[in-house]
Design a protein around this motif. Structure first.
Motif: not given
Ligand code: MG
Ligand code: ADP
Length: 157
Positions: A47-49, A65-67, A118-120
């Protein structure tokens, strides 16, 4: 409901999928509200990639990067672009959709110049717009991922 499934065998390919989708988004017809991409699926699924590739394709120079610990990052996309801001949210640590509301979600999704990843997203699915694009990331093996892109997912809001 329309779904497209792709398999990627390294980060570069996942970023490539993101680049193609970013171009699609940049070429979309004028919108009334923000465009929302809801990313769901396995930890380490990409997801972040994906978001990093997506941001780069939209012209973001900073490293994405991952927030997870800041919950949200806002990137400026430039005045002449269709989308002015890319907003990257990680809902992993959110307890409920209400916490996202407190971050100014309503205002964010109202502005058609925002593109919001939006991740997750499944943590806050109650407040995702009905026309959000949903992307599912499945971890298959060390480097193999399955990405399913679902458009106009019929969900109860
Ligand atoms: Mg992530
Ligand atoms: P998530 O945000 O879904 O938890 P990340 O993008 O942070 O996932 O992490 C994915 C990890 O898997 C990274 O370390 C990346 O290098 C690795 N990886 C291996 N193969 C792939 C692939 N095909 N697509 C995306 N990431 C991959």
């Amino acid at each position: 409901m329309e779904a497209v499934t792709v398999f990627t065998k390294n980060n570069r390919e996942t970023r490539g999928v993101a680049r193609v989708l970013a171009r699609e988004c940049a070429g979309m017809a004028r919108r009334k509200r923000a465009l929302v991409l809801g990313l769901i699926g396995d930890l380490g699924g990409g997801k972040t990639t994906f978001t990093a590739g997506f941001a780069k394709a939209l012209g973001v120079k900073e490293r994405v990067t991952s927030p997870t610990f800041v919950l949200m990052k806002i990137f400026k996309l430039g005045a002449r672009k269709k989308f002015r801001h890319l907003i990257h949210i990680d809902a992993y640590r959110l307890e409920s959709a209400r916490e996202l509301a407190a971050l100014g979600w309503k205002e964010m999704i109202t502005d058609p110049r925002n593109i919001i990843v939006v991740e997750w997203a499944d943590k806050v699915k109650k407040i995702l717009p009905k026309d959000a694009l949903i992307l599912k990331f499945k971890y298959l093996s060390a480097d193999m991922r399955r990405i399913t892109i679902i458009q106009n997912a019929v969900r109860k809001n």
